[in-house]
Write a protein that holds these residues in place. Sequence first.
Motif, PDB file in Angstrom:
ATOM      1  N   ARG A   1      35.080  37.653  31.287  1.00  0.00           N
ATOM      2  CA  ARG A   1      36.329  37.105  31.837  1.00  0.00           C
ATOM      3  C   ARG A   1      36.257  37.029  33.355  1.00  0.00           C
ATOM      4  O   ARG A   1      36.731  36.068  33.963  1.00  0.00           O
ATOM      5  CB  ARG A   1      37.521  37.958  31.405  1.00  0.00           C
ATOM      6  CG  ARG A   1      37.894  37.788  29.959  1.00  0.00           C
ATOM      7  CD  ARG A   1      39.236  38.420  29.646  1.00  0.00           C
ATOM      8  NE  ARG A   1      39.368  39.794  30.071  1.00  0.00           N
ATOM      9  CZ  ARG A   1      39.135  40.855  29.310  1.00  0.00           C
ATOM     10  NH1 ARG A   1      38.724  40.688  28.063  1.00  0.00           N
ATOM     11  NH2 ARG A   1      39.299  42.075  29.775  1.00  0.00           N
ATOM     12  N   ARG A   2      35.662  38.018  33.982  1.00  0.00           N
ATOM     13  CA  ARG A   2      35.527  38.024  35.443  1.00  0.00           C
ATOM     14  C   ARG A   2      34.612  36.884  35.898  1.00  0.00           C
ATOM     15  O   ARG A   2      34.861  36.231  36.902  1.00  0.00           O
ATOM     16  CB  ARG A   2      34.969  39.365  35.901  1.00  0.00           C
ATOM     17  CG  ARG A   2      34.844  39.482  37.396  1.00  0.00           C
ATOM     18  CD  ARG A   2      34.346  40.891  37.745  1.00  0.00           C
ATOM     19  NE  ARG A   2      34.408  41.117  39.159  1.00  0.00           N
ATOM     20  CZ  ARG A   2      33.406  40.867  39.993  1.00  0.00           C
ATOM     21  NH1 ARG A   2      32.272  40.392  39.537  1.00  0.00           N
ATOM     22  NH2 ARG A   2      33.536  41.091  41.275  1.00  0.00           N
ATOM     23  N   TRP A   3      33.532  36.640  35.157  1.00  0.00           N
ATOM     24  CA  TRP A   3      32.591  35.569  35.505  1.00  0.00           C
ATOM     25  C   TRP A   3      33.262  34.203  35.419  1.00  0.00           C
ATOM     26  O   TRP A   3      33.158  33.394  36.342  1.00  0.00           O
ATOM     27  CB  TRP A   3      31.374  35.650  34.583  1.00  0.00           C
ATOM     28  CG  TRP A   3      30.390  34.553  34.754  1.00  0.00           C
ATOM     29  CD1 TRP A   3      29.573  34.331  35.814  1.00  0.00           C
ATOM     30  CD2 TRP A   3      30.109  33.517  33.814  1.00  0.00           C
ATOM     31  NE1 TRP A   3      28.800  33.222  35.595  1.00  0.00           N
ATOM     32  CE2 TRP A   3      29.100  32.702  34.367  1.00  0.00           C
ATOM     33  CE3 TRP A   3      30.598  33.202  32.554  1.00  0.00           C
ATOM     34  CZ2 TRP A   3      28.585  31.600  33.705  1.00  0.00           C
ATOM     35  CZ3 TRP A   3      30.091  32.109  31.892  1.00  0.00           C
ATOM     36  CH2 TRP A   3      29.092  31.311  32.477  1.00  0.00           C
TER      37      TRP A   3
ATOM     38  N   ARG B   1      35.048  49.720  36.957  1.00  0.00           N
ATOM     39  CA  ARG B   1      36.386  49.627  36.375  1.00  0.00           C
ATOM     40  C   ARG B   1      37.343  50.376  37.274  1.00  0.00           C
ATOM     41  O   ARG B   1      37.030  51.459  37.772  1.00  0.00           O
ATOM     42  CB  ARG B   1      36.394  50.239  34.978  1.00  0.00           C
ATOM     43  CG  ARG B   1      35.655  49.388  33.969  1.00  0.00           C
ATOM     44  CD  ARG B   1      35.689  49.979  32.603  1.00  0.00           C
ATOM     45  NE  ARG B   1      37.072  50.230  32.206  1.00  0.00           N
ATOM     46  CZ  ARG B   1      37.394  50.978  31.164  1.00  0.00           C
ATOM     47  NH1 ARG B   1      36.463  51.553  30.438  1.00  0.00           N
ATOM     48  NH2 ARG B   1      38.655  51.164  30.857  1.00  0.00           N
TER      49      ARG B   1
ATOM     50  N   VAL C   1      30.102  46.890  40.962  1.00  0.00           N
ATOM     51  CA  VAL C   1      31.319  46.517  40.242  1.00  0.00           C
ATOM     52  C   VAL C   1      31.676  47.690  39.338  1.00  0.00           C
ATOM     53  O   VAL C   1      30.838  48.162  38.576  1.00  0.00           O
ATOM     54  CB  VAL C   1      31.096  45.241  39.399  1.00  0.00           C
ATOM     55  CG1 VAL C   1      32.338  44.906  38.592  1.00  0.00           C
ATOM     56  CG2 VAL C   1      30.704  44.080  40.281  1.00  0.00           C
TER      57      VAL C   1
ATOM     58  N   ASP D   1      40.591  42.202  42.759  1.00  0.00           N
ATOM     59  CA  ASP D   1      39.710  41.707  41.723  1.00  0.00           C
ATOM     60  C   ASP D   1      40.512  41.678  40.432  1.00  0.00           C
ATOM     61  O   ASP D   1      41.356  42.536  40.204  1.00  0.00           O
ATOM     62  CB  ASP D   1      38.501  42.631  41.588  1.00  0.00           C
ATOM     63  CG  ASP D   1      37.253  41.897  41.201  1.00  0.00           C
ATOM     64  OD1 ASP D   1      37.378  40.785  40.662  1.00  0.00           O
ATOM     65  OD2 ASP D   1      36.175  42.430  41.435  1.00  0.00           O
TER      66      ASP D   1
ATOM     67  N   LEU E   1      38.788  45.218  37.513  1.00  0.00           N
ATOM     68  CA  LEU E   1      37.519  45.597  38.118  1.00  0.00           C
ATOM     69  C   LEU E   1      37.643  45.570  39.632  1.00  0.00           C
ATOM     70  O   LEU E   1      38.446  44.846  40.187  1.00  0.00           O
ATOM     71  CB  LEU E   1      36.406  44.645  37.674  1.00  0.00           C
ATOM     72  CG  LEU E   1      36.202  44.514  36.180  1.00  0.00           C
ATOM     73  CD1 LEU E   1      35.121  43.494  35.890  1.00  0.00           C
ATOM     74  CD2 LEU E   1      35.848  45.846  35.562  1.00  0.00           C
TER      75      LEU E   1
ATOM     76  N   GLY F   1      35.884  33.891  38.071  1.00  0.00           N
ATOM     77  CA  GLY F   1      35.292  33.840  39.406  1.00  0.00           C
ATOM     78  C   GLY F   1      35.113  32.429  39.913  1.00  0.00           C
ATOM     79  O   GLY F   1      35.230  32.180  41.124  1.00  0.00           O
TER      80      GLY F   1
ATOM     81  N   ARG G   1      34.988  42.156  29.527  1.00  0.00           N
ATOM     82  CA  ARG G   1      35.656  42.161  30.831  1.00  0.00           C
ATOM     83  C   ARG G   1      34.801  41.442  31.874  1.00  0.00           C
ATOM     84  O   ARG G   1      35.301  40.701  32.708  1.00  0.00           O
ATOM     85  CB  ARG G   1      35.920  43.601  31.251  1.00  0.00           C
ATOM     86  CG  ARG G   1      36.956  43.738  32.306  1.00  0.00           C
ATOM     87  CD  ARG G   1      37.229  45.193  32.556  1.00  0.00           C
ATOM     88  NE  ARG G   1      37.893  45.799  31.431  1.00  0.00           N
ATOM     89  CZ  ARG G   1      39.052  46.431  31.490  1.00  0.00           C
ATOM     90  NH1 ARG G   1      39.674  46.525  32.639  1.00  0.00           N
ATOM     91  NH2 ARG G   1      39.587  46.958  30.426  1.00  0.00           N
TER      92      ARG G   1
ATOM     93  N   CYS H   1      40.871  41.366  36.111  1.00  0.00           N
ATOM     94  CA  CYS H   1      40.297  41.992  34.916  1.00  0.00           C
ATOM     95  C   CYS H   1      40.154  43.503  35.071  1.00  0.00           C
ATOM     96  O   CYS H   1      39.375  44.129  34.363  1.00  0.00           O
ATOM     97  CB  CYS H   1      38.952  41.390  34.543  1.00  0.00           C
ATOM     98  SG  CYS H   1      39.003  39.656  34.148  1.00  0.00           S
TER      99      CYS H   1
END
Length: 134
Positions: free
Chosen positions: A87-89, A73, A71, A113, A117, A92, A84, A115
Amino acid sequence: MRRLGAIFLDGLLALTAAYIALRSAGHAGLPALQIFYAVAGAGFGLSFLNHVLLTRIAGASLGKFAVRTRVIRETDATRPRLPRLFRRWVGGYFFLVIWIIAACFDLEDDPEDFCGLRLVSYRDLRAVTGAPLR
């Protein structure tokens, strides 16, 4: 397919933690509500450790390590920071269904993806940067 493999392995890991908590709490004779809290805490807790903290430290969750992806940026190809990743978790869980559908139907473009990422192949990342992520 790599994304789907990583999702499967990471999900299996969280479900295994939840199952172990269920068996342990059941043997301890806890009330049903406390068993629910133990199971949810173990599953989501291990998922958080795997997807947020481990990804911050090592650049990938255990499932992503297994399928050799990382993963990064989008802007500078470095490891993302904790807010970040958090927020992705959380996001998800909402977008998991979209990712599975995209992988199953082999859509032309991978789902973006969120955020800021991206999920990239470790081999491709090494070819571009020449070194592991910092």
